[in-house]
Write a protein that holds these residues in place. Structure first.
Motif, PDB file in Angstrom:
ATOM      1  N   ALA A 182       0.833  -1.207   0.000  1.00  0.00           N
ATOM      2  CA  ALA A 182       0.000   0.000   0.000  1.00  0.00           C
ATOM      3  C   ALA A 182       0.871   1.261   0.000  1.00  0.00           C
ATOM      4  CB  ALA A 182      -0.926  -0.007   1.212  1.00  0.00           C
ATOM      5  N   LEU A 183       1.949   1.265   0.795  1.00  0.00           N
ATOM      6  CA  LEU A 183       2.856   2.413   0.812  1.00  0.00           C
ATOM      7  C   LEU A 183       3.550   2.585  -0.540  1.00  0.00           C
ATOM      8  CD1 LEU A 183       4.493   2.042   4.355  1.00  0.00           C
ATOM      9  CD2 LEU A 183       3.041   3.928   3.581  1.00  0.00           C
ATOM     10  N   ALA A 184       3.939   1.476  -1.151  1.00  0.00           N
ATOM     11  CA  ALA A 184       4.603   1.544  -2.459  1.00  0.00           C
ATOM     12  C   ALA A 184       3.674   2.152  -3.501  1.00  0.00           C
ATOM     13  CB  ALA A 184       5.050   0.142  -2.883  1.00  0.00           C
ATOM     14  N   GLN A 185       2.415   1.739  -3.481  1.00  0.00           N
ATOM     15  CA  GLN A 185       1.454   2.270  -4.445  1.00  0.00           C
ATOM     16  C   GLN A 185       1.148   3.742  -4.166  1.00  0.00           C
ATOM     17  OE1 GLN A 185      -2.226   0.111  -4.589  1.00  0.00           O
ATOM     18  NE2 GLN A 185      -3.022   1.254  -6.343  1.00  0.00           N
ATOM     19  N   GLU A 186       0.992   4.088  -2.878  1.00  0.00           N
ATOM     20  CA  GLU A 186       0.653   5.466  -2.503  1.00  0.00           C
ATOM     21  C   GLU A 186       1.738   6.455  -2.913  1.00  0.00           C
ATOM     22  OE1 GLU A 186      -0.146   8.123   1.560  1.00  0.00           O
ATOM     23  OE2 GLU A 186      -0.039   5.931   1.663  1.00  0.00           O
ATOM     24  N   HIS A 187       3.020   6.060  -2.772  1.00  0.00           N
ATOM     25  CA  HIS A 187       4.127   6.981  -3.023  1.00  0.00           C
ATOM     26  C   HIS A 187       4.836   6.730  -4.351  1.00  0.00           C
ATOM     27  CE1 HIS A 187       3.819   8.664   1.023  1.00  0.00           C
ATOM     28  NE2 HIS A 187       3.653   7.432   1.469  1.00  0.00           N
ATOM     29  N   GLY A 188       4.351   5.778  -5.132  1.00  0.00           N
ATOM     30  CA  GLY A 188       4.911   5.532  -6.449  1.00  0.00           C
ATOM     31  C   GLY A 188       6.340   5.023  -6.438  1.00  0.00           C
ATOM     32  N   VAL A 189       6.649   4.131  -5.481  1.00  0.00           N
ATOM     33  CA  VAL A 189       7.996   3.571  -5.371  1.00  0.00           C
ATOM     34  C   VAL A 189       7.896   2.051  -5.286  1.00  0.00           C
ATOM     35  CG1 VAL A 189       8.940   5.627  -4.235  1.00  0.00           C
ATOM     36  CG2 VAL A 189       7.969   3.790  -2.848  1.00  0.00           C
ATOM     37  N   SER A 190       9.049   1.408  -5.305  1.00  0.00           N
ATOM     38  CA  SER A 190       9.072  -0.043  -5.227  1.00  0.00           C
ATOM     39  C   SER A 190       8.970  -0.502  -3.770  1.00  0.00           C
ATOM     40  CB  SER A 190      10.369  -0.583  -5.836  1.00  0.00           C
ATOM     41  OG  SER A 190      11.474  -0.238  -5.016  1.00  0.00           O
ATOM     42  N   ARG A 191       8.665  -1.796  -3.588  1.00  0.00           N
ATOM     43  CA  ARG A 191       8.608  -2.343  -2.233  1.00  0.00           C
ATOM     44  C   ARG A 191       9.989  -2.349  -1.590  1.00  0.00           C
ATOM     45  NH1 ARG A 191       4.992  -7.652  -1.529  1.00  0.00           N
ATOM     46  NH2 ARG A 191       5.700  -7.212   0.609  1.00  0.00           N
ATOM     47  N   VAL A 192      11.050  -2.461  -2.411  1.00  0.00           N
ATOM     48  CA  VAL A 192      12.417  -2.408  -1.881  1.00  0.00           C
ATOM     49  C   VAL A 192      12.672  -1.047  -1.237  1.00  0.00           C
ATOM     50  CG1 VAL A 192      14.870  -2.434  -2.481  1.00  0.00           C
ATOM     51  CG2 VAL A 192      13.310  -4.100  -3.512  1.00  0.00           C
ATOM     52  N   THR A 193      12.217   0.009  -1.909  1.00  0.00           N
ATOM     53  CA  THR A 193      12.370   1.363  -1.369  1.00  0.00           C
ATOM     54  C   THR A 193      11.604   1.514  -0.061  1.00  0.00           C
ATOM     55  OG1 THR A 193      12.707   2.358  -3.544  1.00  0.00           O
ATOM     56  CG2 THR A 193      11.891   3.802  -1.814  1.00  0.00           C
ATOM     57  N   VAL A 194      10.369   1.007  -0.027  1.00  0.00           N
ATOM     58  CA  VAL A 194       9.567   1.074   1.192  1.00  0.00           C
ATOM     59  C   VAL A 194      10.254   0.329   2.325  1.00  0.00           C
ATOM     60  CG1 VAL A 194       7.396   0.369   2.271  1.00  0.00           C
ATOM     61  CG2 VAL A 194       7.381   1.349  -0.024  1.00  0.00           C
ATOM     62  N   ARG A 195      10.800  -0.833   2.022  1.00  0.00           N
ATOM     63  CA  ARG A 195      11.445  -1.644   3.054  1.00  0.00           C
ATOM     64  C   ARG A 195      12.658  -0.922   3.628  1.00  0.00           C
ATOM     65  NH1 ARG A 195      11.825  -6.054   0.226  1.00  0.00           N
ATOM     66  NH2 ARG A 195       9.639  -6.522   0.622  1.00  0.00           N
ATOM     67  N   ARG A 196      13.432  -0.266   2.761  1.00  0.00           N
ATOM     68  CA  ARG A 196      14.597   0.484   3.240  1.00  0.00           C
ATOM     69  C   ARG A 196      14.179   1.633   4.150  1.00  0.00           C
ATOM     70  NH1 ARG A 196      18.222   1.049  -2.319  1.00  0.00           N
ATOM     71  NH2 ARG A 196      19.208  -1.024  -2.223  1.00  0.00           N
TER      72      ARG A 196
END
Length: 281
Positions: A37-51
Motif C-alpha cells: 500500500a505504501l509503495a502504491q501510494e508513493h509511487g515507489v518499489s517495495r524495496v524502497t519502502v522496506r529500506r
C-alpha cells in the motif's frame, strides 16, 4: 540509473514518514499501511519502502509485529539530547556526565593562522587536537573536534580526555571559563563525520563553532561540533521585554538575572544605615 536513485527515494520516503510521526499525524500504536500500500501510494518499489521502514525501525520510531503489521512506537520520537542554548557552559559539563564518549584521535599540532588569532596564542604556540564522538544510549549524536593550547593540554592525559568532560578537565587545572562565543549553522557530513555518526555521506548536520575564554581574554578551547539533528537540538526560553512600541524577545535566564540584580540593589539601598549627624562641640 534506477539503482542509483533507489537510496535517494528511500531517504525521501523515510523523511516523509518520520515527519508525519513527529507531527502526530500517525498516532502512537497506530498501524502503518502495508508495504504494497505504501509503495502504491508513493509511487515507489517495495524495496524502497522496506529500506525506509528499516531506517525508521533503527531509529526506534516504528515496531514490526510479526503477523500483525508495522506500528508507530513511542519509544524515541522525542529528541534524545536537548541543549540549553542560554546556559551552554553548564550544559556542557552536565551532558558530559550523562553521555558516553569515544576518543578517535589525540595529537599535538601547529596552529593555523586563523586558529592562533581566535585563541589569541603566543607566536609559535602549538595546539592539542582531539576528535571525539559522544553517544547517548550507545548511539552517536555528536562529532567533536577540539583544539586547546599546548600549555593547557599538558595538564591532563589522553586517558583523562576519554573519560572526563573537557571543560571539567580545564577547570580542574585551575582555569576559569568566563565567557564563550559560538556560531550555529548547518552543513553536510563528510566521510569521517558520516562514518563516526553512522550516517550517509552528505547527510544534513547541525554545526557549531565555540571559543571559550578565561578572564584574561585568552582562549582556552576551540570546539568544532557536528550534531545529528534527529538526536540533538538547541532550546531557549524567551520572554517579551521592553516598553510598548519597542518590545523584543529576551532569553528568560537573562530576564531573571536582571530582575535578581535589581532586587539585590534595592535591598542594598534599603539596608544602608542612615547618615550620622555631627554634633557641635
Amino acid at each position: 540509473m534506477s539503482s542509483t536513485m533507489e537510496p535517494l527515494k528511500a531517504r525521501r520516503l523515510y523523511l516523509l514518514l518520520r515527519e508525519q510521526i513527529l507531527r502526530g499525524e500517525v498516532a502512537i500504536d497506530e498501524r502503518l499501511p502495508s508495504e504494497p500500500a505504501l509503495a502504491q501510494e508513493h509511487g515507489v518499489s517495495r524495496v524502497t519502502v522496506r529500506r525506509a521502514l528499516d531506517k525508521l525501525a533503527s531509529d526506534g520510531m516504528i515496531e514490526r509485529r510479526p503477523g500483525s503489521g508495522t506500528f508507530v512506537s513511542g519509544g524515541k520520537t522525542s529528541m534524545p539530547v536537548v541543549a540549553d542554548f542560554s546556559n551552554v557552559l553548564t550544559h556542557l559539563v552536565e551532558m558530559g556526565r550523562k553521555t558516553g564518549v569515544r576518543l578517535i584521535s589525540f595529537a599535538y599540532v601547529n596552529a593555523t593562522p586563523a586558529m592562533a588569532e581566535e585563541l589569541r596564542l603566543d607566536p609559535g604556540e602549538r595546539l592539542q587536537r582531539s576528535v571525539r564522538v559522544r553517544l547517548i544510549d550507545g548511539q552517536p549524536f555528536s562529532y567533536l573536534v577540539t583544539h586547546v593550547p599546548e600549555r593547557i593540554g599538558m595538564s591532563y592525559s589522553e586517558a583523562d580526555l576519554a573519560s572526563t568532560p573537557l571543560l571539567e578537565l580545564l577547570e580542574r587545572s585551575g582555569l576559569v571559563a568566563e565567557r564563550a562565543t559560538q556560531v550555529i549553522g548547518a552543513t553536510l557530513a563528510g566521510p569521517e563525520a558520516a562514518g563516526a555518526l553512522d550516517l550517509d555521506i552528505g547527510a544534513a548536520l547541525l554545526s557549531m563553532t565555540r571559543v571559550v575564554f578565561e578572564p584574561s581574554g585568552r582562549g582556552i578551547e576551540h570546539l568544532q561540533a557536528l550534531y545529528r539533528p534527529d538526536r540533538y537540538s538547541f532550546h531557549m526560553d524567551l520572554e517579551r521585554t521592553g516598553a510598548d512600541g519597542a518590545r523584543r524577545w529576551t532569553p528568560a535566564d537573562a530576564v531573571r538575572a536582571s530582575e535578581q540584580n535589581n532586587e539585590n540593589k534595592k535591598n542594598t539601598r534599603t539596608k544602608r544605615p542612615p547618615p550620622q549627624r555631627r554634633t557641635k562641640p
